[in-house]
Enzyme design. Structure first.
Site, PDB file in Angstrom:
ATOM      1  N   LYS A  13       9.954  -5.117 -36.646  1.00 48.49           N
ATOM      2  CA  LYS A  13      11.315  -5.621 -36.656  1.00 48.49           C
ATOM      3  C   LYS A  13      12.137  -4.774 -35.701  1.00 48.49           C
ATOM      4  O   LYS A  13      12.246  -3.562 -35.866  1.00 48.49           O
ATOM      5  CB  LYS A  13      11.904  -5.558 -38.064  1.00 48.49           C
ATOM      6  CG  LYS A  13      13.368  -5.977 -38.092  1.00 48.49           C
ATOM      7  CD  LYS A  13      13.917  -6.109 -39.476  1.00 48.49           C
ATOM      8  CE  LYS A  13      15.378  -6.502 -39.417  1.00 48.49           C
ATOM      9  NZ  LYS A  13      15.970  -6.653 -40.756  1.00 48.49           N
ATOM     10  N   LYS A  45       9.801  -9.894 -35.561  1.00 46.17           N
ATOM     11  CA  LYS A  45      11.184 -10.361 -35.601  1.00 46.17           C
ATOM     12  C   LYS A  45      12.030  -9.591 -34.614  1.00 46.17           C
ATOM     13  O   LYS A  45      11.917  -8.376 -34.568  1.00 46.17           O
ATOM     14  CB  LYS A  45      11.702 -10.155 -37.026  1.00 46.17           C
ATOM     15  CG  LYS A  45      13.152 -10.422 -37.238  1.00 46.17           C
ATOM     16  CD  LYS A  45      13.505 -10.125 -38.663  1.00 46.17           C
ATOM     17  CE  LYS A  45      14.971 -10.411 -38.859  1.00 46.17           C
ATOM     18  NZ  LYS A  45      15.417 -10.045 -40.182  1.00 46.17           N
TER      19      LYS A  45
HETATM   20  C1  PBG Z   1      18.403  -7.087 -43.003  1.00 38.99           C
HETATM   21  C2  PBG Z   1      17.986  -8.365 -42.383  1.00 38.99           C
HETATM   22  C3  PBG Z   1      18.504  -8.846 -41.182  1.00 38.99           C
HETATM   23  C4  PBG Z   1      17.908 -10.074 -40.951  1.00 38.99           C
HETATM   24  C5  PBG Z   1      17.032 -10.319 -42.011  1.00 38.99           C
HETATM   25  N1  PBG Z   1      17.081  -9.243 -42.884  1.00 38.99           N
HETATM   26  C6  PBG Z   1      19.551  -8.298 -40.301  1.00 38.99           C
HETATM   27  C7  PBG Z   1      19.527  -6.884 -39.964  1.00 38.99           C
HETATM   28  O1  PBG Z   1      18.490  -6.224 -39.907  1.00 38.99           O
HETATM   29  O2  PBG Z   1      20.624  -6.366 -39.709  1.00 38.99           O
HETATM   30  C8  PBG Z   1      18.207 -10.930 -39.768  1.00 38.99           C
HETATM   31  C9  PBG Z   1      17.807 -12.357 -39.826  1.00 38.99           C
HETATM   32  C10 PBG Z   1      18.436 -13.200 -38.795  1.00 38.99           C
HETATM   33  O3  PBG Z   1      19.159 -12.732 -37.886  1.00 38.99           O
HETATM   34  O4  PBG Z   1      18.213 -14.410 -38.861  1.00 38.99           O
HETATM   35  N2  PBG Z   1      17.543  -6.507 -43.898  1.00 38.99           N
END
Ligand code: PBG
Length: 326
Positions: A196, A249
């Site tokens: 991520k 992601k």
């Molecule tokens: C946070 C989380 C995020 C997303 C999913 N879980 C945002 C972040 O890390 O700030 C993003 C998902 C998206 O942008 O569609 N745990």
């Protein structure tokens, strides 16, 4: 000109194109993210995500019926937590009758066939908007992991089929696996956000949950967009620690990482087509600058081509509808 090898022969009509097509999208590839809020009769559009909504538990029921009727197998739950319930340790996350836990129970009662995946991270519950406990301006790893493990058990108790830790703390997959097993939830799976990245493409999601970090950024835990080999280190850890699905992601800017993990591991690879990717297509389509459906399907195909088995996407219903038609 003499040209015996002519790739265009294989593109002459839809029949032959379908016959030689290498990658096909199926409705079972889709995971539908859902944003849940407190209240009644709430169905509010997220301003930076046109046609995407936050639902209260009553309106969620109708949405779930649609999702199931379209043949979508899985939902991924996120909750928007009222400000007065947020604190540094994300205490509300462990509330057995919290919004997430109630949402899980509701789905299992109303749509028992839907596979329920839940977000495990502190940010929606954190007064700092961070994915971990904050001490002296630092995001503390091990303390956070303990809370995440308890949170996962709480979701499993409510009936979650799979938990999806999106926090990027070190060692959380192993800790969650151990906690789930010890509590008797050996069949509750883990979809790890393995790679991520610290991405600008999460902007609209943070609007949806009002979860933007109150100070700093997430670069001390989410991965540097410049790195790909580092995803192998994360993948090896997740595999050893007991992850069932590895996720990359965001999606579109990281297709190389999807391909790399696919070739690295026999595990199912998921990709998260995140909020900013959704917003880009929606915004351009609203301006009449591209064809929304075609752009959407091309993105889905690119995920499959890169090696993704599963796609979490805000387009899930639209894609399922199109697949049904064809
Ligand atoms: C946070 C989380 C995020 C997303 C999913 N879980 C945002 C972040 O890390 O700030 C993003 C998902 C998206 O942008 O569609 N745990």
């Amino acid at each position: 000109m003499y040209q015996p090898v002519r790739p265009r022969r294989r593109r002459q009509n839809e029949a032959i194109r379908a016959m030689v097509r290498e990658n096909e999208l199926a409705v079972s590839d889709l995971i539908c993210p859902l944003f849940v809020v407190e209240g009644q009769k709430v169905k509010e559009e997220i301003s930076s995500m046109p046609d995407y909504f936050r639902f209260s538990l009553d309106t969620l029921e109708t949405e779930l019926e649609e999702i199931a009727a379209l043949g979508i197998k899985a939902v991924l739950l996120f909750v928007k937590v009222p400000d007065d319930l947020k604190d540094n340790a994300g205490t509300e996350a462990l509330n057995g009758s919290g919004l997430m836990q109630r949402a899980i129970r509701l789905i299992k009662e109303k749509q028992p066939g839907l596979y329920v995946m839940t977000d495990v991270a502190l940010d929606p519950y954190s007064s700092f908007g961070h994915d971990g406990v904050v001490e002296e301006g630092q995001i503390v790893n091990d303390k956070t992991v303990e809370i995440l493990a308890e949170m996962a058990v709480s979701h499993a108790e409510a009936g979650a089929d799979m938990v999806a830790p999106s926090d990027m703390m070190d060692g959380r997959i192993g800790a969650i696996r151990y906690a789930l097993d010890e509590a008797g939830f050996i069949n509750c799976g883990i979809m790890s956000y393995t790679a991520k990245y610290a991405s600008a493409f999460y902007g609209p999601f943070r609007d949806a949950l009002d979860s933007a970090p109150g100070f700093g950024d997430k670069k001390t835990y989410q991965m540097d967009p410049a790195n790909s080999l580092e995803a192998l280190i994360e993948a090896d850890l997740d595999i050893q620690e007991g992850a069932d699905i590895l996720m990359v992601k965001p999606g579109l800017p990281y297709l190389d990482v999807v391909r790399m993990l696919k070739e690295h591991s026999g595990l199912t690879i998921a990709v998260y087509n995140v909020s900013g990717e959704y917003a880009m297509i929606k915004a351009a389509a609203l301006k009449g600058w591209l064809n929304e459906q075609d752009a959407m399907m091309e993105c889905m195909t690119s995920f499959k081509r890169a090696g993704a088995n599963l796609i979490a996407t805000y387009f899930a219903k639209d894609v399922a509808r199109l697949l049904k038609k064809n």
